[in-house]
Design a protein around this motif. Structure first.
Motif, PDB file in Angstrom:
ATOM      1  N   LEU A 178       3.158  -2.542   1.724  1.00 44.23           N
ATOM      2  CA  LEU A 178       2.802  -1.161   2.035  1.00 44.23           C
ATOM      3  C   LEU A 178       4.734  -0.775   1.781  1.00 44.23           C
ATOM      4  CD1 LEU A 178       2.233  -0.285   5.452  1.00 44.23           C
ATOM      5  CD2 LEU A 178       3.399  -2.750   5.190  1.00 44.23           C
ATOM      6  N   VAL A 179       4.593   1.209   1.445  1.00 44.06           N
ATOM      7  CA  VAL A 179       5.715   1.642   1.108  1.00 44.06           C
ATOM      8  C   VAL A 179       4.937   3.377   1.720  1.00 44.06           C
ATOM      9  CG1 VAL A 179       7.081   0.548   0.010  1.00 44.06           C
ATOM     10  CG2 VAL A 179       5.154   2.310  -0.571  1.00 44.06           C
ATOM     11  N   ILE A 180       6.137   3.890   2.491  1.00 47.49           N
ATOM     12  CA  ILE A 180       5.689   5.139   2.528  1.00 47.49           C
ATOM     13  C   ILE A 180       7.012   6.180   2.657  1.00 47.49           C
ATOM     14  CG2 ILE A 180       7.643   5.603   4.217  1.00 47.49           C
ATOM     15  CD1 ILE A 180       5.178   6.050   6.268  1.00 47.49           C
ATOM     16  N   THR A 181       6.092   7.249   2.265  1.00 43.50           N
ATOM     17  CA  THR A 181       7.049   8.567   1.738  1.00 43.50           C
ATOM     18  C   THR A 181       7.838   9.298   2.065  1.00 43.50           C
ATOM     19  OG1 THR A 181       4.808  10.130   2.416  1.00 43.50           O
ATOM     20  CG2 THR A 181       4.801   8.948  -0.326  1.00 43.50           C
ATOM     21  N   ASP A 182       9.280  10.209   1.895  1.00 41.90           N
ATOM     22  CA  ASP A 182      10.276  10.176   2.313  1.00 41.90           C
ATOM     23  C   ASP A 182       9.452  11.837   3.783  1.00 41.90           C
ATOM     24  OD1 ASP A 182      12.095   8.576   1.610  1.00 41.90           O
ATOM     25  OD2 ASP A 182      12.291  10.030   0.026  1.00 41.90           O
ATOM     26  N   ASP A 183       8.084  12.119   3.982  1.00 42.52           N
ATOM     27  CA  ASP A 183       7.865  13.210   4.716  1.00 42.52           C
ATOM     28  C   ASP A 183       7.050  12.043   5.188  1.00 42.52           C
ATOM     29  OD1 ASP A 183       5.419  12.475   3.081  1.00 42.52           O
ATOM     30  OD2 ASP A 183       6.124  14.220   2.462  1.00 42.52           O
ATOM     31  N   GLY A 184       6.582  11.353   4.712  1.00 39.74           N
ATOM     32  CA  GLY A 184       6.025   9.921   6.104  1.00 39.74           C
ATOM     33  C   GLY A 184       4.330  10.699   6.054  1.00 39.74           C
ATOM     34  N   GLY A 185       3.851  10.766   4.666  1.00 36.39           N
ATOM     35  CA  GLY A 185       2.470  11.519   4.864  1.00 36.39           C
ATOM     36  C   GLY A 185       1.955  10.656   4.384  1.00 36.39           C
ATOM     37  N   THR A 186       2.397   9.670   3.459  1.00 34.71           N
ATOM     38  CA  THR A 186       1.385   8.802   2.901  1.00 34.71           C
ATOM     39  C   THR A 186       1.918   7.555   1.994  1.00 34.71           C
ATOM     40  OG1 THR A 186       0.717  10.849   1.689  1.00 34.71           O
ATOM     41  CG2 THR A 186       0.340   8.592   0.590  1.00 34.71           C
ATOM     42  N   ILE A 187       1.413   6.323   2.826  1.00 34.24           N
ATOM     43  CA  ILE A 187       1.734   4.858   2.697  1.00 34.24           C
ATOM     44  C   ILE A 187       0.702   4.471   1.320  1.00 34.24           C
ATOM     45  CG2 ILE A 187       0.998   3.013   3.509  1.00 34.24           C
ATOM     46  CD1 ILE A 187       1.645   4.263   6.555  1.00 34.24           C
ATOM     47  N   TRP A 188       1.596   4.240   0.789  1.00 34.58           N
ATOM     48  CA  TRP A 188       0.721   3.086  -0.483  1.00 34.58           C
ATOM     49  C   TRP A 188       0.780   1.594  -0.367  1.00 34.58           C
ATOM     50  CZ3 TRP A 188      -1.765   5.841  -4.780  1.00 34.58           C
ATOM     51  CH2 TRP A 188      -0.936   7.151  -4.279  1.00 34.58           C
ATOM     52  N   PHE A 189       0.080   0.972  -0.516  1.00 29.19           N
ATOM     53  CA  PHE A 189      -0.195   0.042  -0.487  1.00 29.19           C
ATOM     54  C   PHE A 189      -0.854  -1.251  -1.941  1.00 29.19           C
ATOM     55  CE2 PHE A 189      -3.580   1.852   1.537  1.00 29.19           C
ATOM     56  CZ  PHE A 189      -4.506   0.681   1.458  1.00 29.19           C
TER      57      PHE A 189
ATOM     58  N   ARG B 191      -2.083  11.046   8.657  1.00 25.80           N
ATOM     59  CA  ARG B 191      -2.612  12.137   9.616  1.00 25.80           C
ATOM     60  C   ARG B 191      -4.104  11.879   9.694  1.00 25.80           C
ATOM     61  NH1 ARG B 191       1.810  14.916   6.627  1.00 25.80           N
ATOM     62  NH2 ARG B 191      -0.376  14.312   5.055  1.00 25.80           N
ATOM     63  N   THR B 192      -4.503  11.340   9.289  1.00 23.69           N
ATOM     64  CA  THR B 192      -6.067  11.234   8.919  1.00 23.69           C
ATOM     65  C   THR B 192      -6.707  10.021   9.126  1.00 23.69           C
ATOM     66  OG1 THR B 192      -6.196  12.094   6.308  1.00 23.69           O
ATOM     67  CG2 THR B 192      -6.191  13.569   7.622  1.00 23.69           C
ATOM     68  N   GLY B 193      -5.919   9.531   7.496  1.00 23.04           N
ATOM     69  CA  GLY B 193      -6.554   8.509   7.358  1.00 23.04           C
ATOM     70  C   GLY B 193      -7.055   7.909   6.626  1.00 23.04           C
ATOM     71  N   ALA B 194      -7.180   8.763   5.740  1.00 21.42           N
ATOM     72  CA  ALA B 194      -8.551   8.637   4.576  1.00 21.42           C
ATOM     73  C   ALA B 194      -7.483   8.664   3.604  1.00 21.42           C
ATOM     74  CB  ALA B 194      -7.951  10.812   4.068  1.00 21.42           C
ATOM     75  N   MET B 195      -7.892   8.017   2.496  1.00 19.95           N
ATOM     76  CA  MET B 195      -7.726   6.711   1.891  1.00 19.95           C
ATOM     77  C   MET B 195      -8.218   6.761  -0.297  1.00 19.95           C
ATOM     78  SD  MET B 195      -7.347   2.742   3.384  1.00 19.95           S
ATOM     79  CE  MET B 195      -6.816   3.106   5.212  1.00 19.95           C
ATOM     80  N   ARG B 196      -7.358   6.290  -0.935  1.00 21.42           N
ATOM     81  CA  ARG B 196      -7.995   6.516  -2.315  1.00 21.42           C
ATOM     82  C   ARG B 196      -7.584   5.067  -2.786  1.00 21.42           C
ATOM     83  NH1 ARG B 196      -6.519  11.692  -5.828  1.00 21.42           N
ATOM     84  NH2 ARG B 196      -8.055  11.048  -7.075  1.00 21.42           N
ATOM     85  N   GLU B 197      -7.733   4.504  -3.784  1.00 20.72           N
ATOM     86  CA  GLU B 197      -7.422   3.434  -4.256  1.00 20.72           C
ATOM     87  C   GLU B 197      -7.914   3.615  -5.792  1.00 20.72           C
ATOM     88  OE1 GLU B 197      -9.419   0.065  -1.396  1.00 20.72           O
ATOM     89  OE2 GLU B 197     -10.994   1.302  -3.495  1.00 20.72           O
ATOM     90  N   TYR B 198      -6.978   2.968  -6.696  1.00 23.91           N
ATOM     91  CA  TYR B 198      -6.369   2.981  -8.122  1.00 23.91           C
ATOM     92  C   TYR B 198      -6.567   1.592  -8.365  1.00 23.91           C
ATOM     93  CZ  TYR B 198      -4.733   7.549  -6.573  1.00 23.91           C
ATOM     94  OH  TYR B 198      -4.716   8.515  -6.407  1.00 23.91           O
ATOM     95  N   ARG B 199      -7.852   1.300  -9.800  1.00 22.85           N
ATOM     96  CA  ARG B 199      -7.587   0.124 -10.100  1.00 22.85           C
ATOM     97  C   ARG B 199      -6.627  -0.321 -10.952  1.00 22.85           C
ATOM     98  NH1 ARG B 199     -11.443  -2.784  -9.997  1.00 22.85           N
ATOM     99  NH2 ARG B 199     -12.831  -1.674  -9.002  1.00 22.85           N
ATOM    100  N   THR B 200      -6.025  -1.387 -11.425  1.00 22.82           N
ATOM    101  CA  THR B 200      -5.058  -2.183 -12.031  1.00 22.82           C
ATOM    102  C   THR B 200      -5.631  -3.344 -12.379  1.00 22.82           C
ATOM    103  OG1 THR B 200      -2.906  -2.922 -12.626  1.00 22.82           O
ATOM    104  CG2 THR B 200      -3.511  -2.882 -10.146  1.00 22.82           C
ATOM    105  N   SER B 201      -4.804  -4.070 -12.835  1.00 18.37           N
ATOM    106  CA  SER B 201      -4.737  -5.915 -13.067  1.00 18.37           C
ATOM    107  C   SER B 201      -3.437  -6.324 -12.267  1.00 18.37           C
ATOM    108  CB  SER B 201      -5.038  -5.921 -14.291  1.00 18.37           C
ATOM    109  OG  SER B 201      -3.888  -5.697 -15.021  1.00 18.37           O
ATOM    110  N   GLY B 202      -3.534  -7.419 -12.755  1.00 20.53           N
ATOM    111  CA  GLY B 202      -2.227  -9.431 -12.309  1.00 20.53           C
ATOM    112  C   GLY B 202      -2.065  -9.731 -11.370  1.00 20.53           C
ATOM    113  N   GLY B 203      -3.197  -8.810 -10.348  1.00 16.83           N
ATOM    114  CA  GLY B 203      -2.642  -9.158  -8.822  1.00 16.83           C
ATOM    115  C   GLY B 203      -1.574  -8.503  -8.201  1.00 16.83           C
ATOM    116  N   PRO B 204      -1.134  -7.133  -7.726  1.00 17.66           N
ATOM    117  CA  PRO B 204      -0.154  -6.481  -7.289  1.00 17.66           C
ATOM    118  C   PRO B 204      -0.124  -6.542  -6.306  1.00 17.66           C
ATOM    119  CG  PRO B 204      -2.739  -4.697  -7.350  1.00 17.66           C
ATOM    120  CD  PRO B 204      -2.584  -6.731  -8.361  1.00 17.66           C
ATOM    121  N   TYR B 205       2.156  -7.146  -6.273  1.00 16.40           N
ATOM    122  CA  TYR B 205       2.108  -7.541  -4.786  1.00 16.40           C
ATOM    123  C   TYR B 205       3.186  -6.652  -4.422  1.00 16.40           C
ATOM    124  CZ  TYR B 205       3.813 -11.952  -2.893  1.00 16.40           C
ATOM    125  OH  TYR B 205       3.759 -13.053  -2.134  1.00 16.40           O
ATOM    126  N   GLY B 206       4.759  -6.807  -5.157  1.00 18.96           N
ATOM    127  CA  GLY B 206       5.362  -5.612  -4.684  1.00 18.96           C
ATOM    128  C   GLY B 206       5.298  -3.824  -4.477  1.00 18.96           C
TER     129      GLY B 206
END
Length: 329
Positions: free
Chosen positions: A137-148, A162-177
């Protein structure tokens, strides 16, 4: 806004965007010189403790995956404290935001965890797909969003802090870092298919860069000049990628040969750190001179899987095999 304030804002903005490192919430510093001194401390629960993260107060947090805990190390007193996490959480990654809140990826139960160290309160946010192995996981500079990344689920996801709301985006290859470029795009290592993926958060559009057969990109970090540095686990190289041009600028063979480059991070001065997991070494690379310096670690079979540079410029790592937290100065 008056002209003076506007000018100050323009001057300050690039400093925020060019923090470098691993987008871990705390902007990394830089040491004018590195002596190569290494110190290590055994963690209280050495059950595959793996990823370190710096906190605003200078302490270092660690995810203890098999022990289902988060640990905190105070460098001033050289003491540890631990928090138990909800059953089945199995934290993989960890970071600490600017308010001192600790965030973890619940690799075992498909959640993102939020720990308030002051109160001890722990909250879990479930991923929409209900699993998929939340990973790094990483976090945006404003602290509002975590990407993982969700490695076993082949997805990239975001959570609103702030809210815990999530979105997912499909990819492939076993995303790691993963890391964020200076334009706000999400770059992720598709280790299973030898590609770097890029997600545009504004449109949801995906694109990719082929890293070459057998390269196995594992971790990525953003440098102050905007370049991306990638540890190529499969061929023993360090790659420099220009995110704007969408191409690899150059690859550098590391000293250990094909010794498993795993973790990578960049300090505030642009120096790149990468480890070679099979030789118990970390390498400091100067992109300007293209010179490499090898630091031998004191423990055998250390097993570094993540490294970070703290605000003072020191390099911290966690030996998931040795059970020892280390710092290079």
């Amino acid at each position: 806004m008056n002209p003076t304030a506007y000018l100050l804002l323009l001057l300050a903005a690039p400093l925020v965007a060019s923090a470098g490192g691993s987008n871990y919430g705390i902007a990394p510093g830089a040491l004018p010189d590195v002596a190569g001194k290494v110190r290590e401390w055994p963690v209280p629960t050495p059950k595959f403790a793996r990823d370190p993260a710096a906190a605003p107060d200078g302490s270092i947090f660690i995810s203890v995956m098999s022990g289902n805990k988060v640990a905190r190390f105070d460098p001033r007193t050289q003491t540890f404290r631990e928090w138990d996490l909800p059953s089945g959480h199995r934290p993989h990654g960890v970071l600490v935001d600017k308010q001192g809140i600790v965030w973890t990826t619940g690799n075992g139960n498909g959640t993102i965890g939020r720990l308030d160290p002051a109160s001890g309160r722990i909250t879990e946010f479930s991923t929409p797909s209900g699993g998929g192995g939340p990973h790094t996981l990483v976090i945006t500079d404003d602290g509002g969003t975590i990407w993982f990344t969700l490695q076993s689920g082949d997805k990239i996801a975001s959570v609103d802090t702030r809210t815990g709301a999530m979105r997912e985006y499909r990819t492939s290859g076993g995303p790691y870092g993963l890391a964020l470029d200076q334009a706000g795009n999400v770059w992720f290592c598709r280790i299973g298919d030898n590609r770097m993926g890029r997600l545009d958060p504004k449109t949801g559009a995906m694109s990719e860069v082929d890293m070459g057969r057998g390269s196995q990109p594992r971790r990525v970090a953003t440098a102050p000049d905007g370049m991306l540095w990638i540890a190529l686990y499969g061929n023993g190289k360090l790659a420099k990628l220009d995110p704007a041009a969408m191409k690899v600028v150059k690859e550098y063979a590391l000293p250990g040969g094909n010794a498993g480059p795993y973790a990578v991070t960049v300090d505030g001065g642009g120096m790149v750190w990468v480890n070679e997991i099979n030789t118990d070494t970390v390498v400091r690379f100067d992109p300007k001179t293209e010179q490499m310096r090898v630091v031998q670690l004191p423990s055998r079979n250390t097993g570094i899987r993540k490294m970070i540079v703290d605000a003072g410029g020191k390099l911290w790592y966690m030996g998931s095999h040795s059970g020892r937290l280390g710092v290079v100065e």
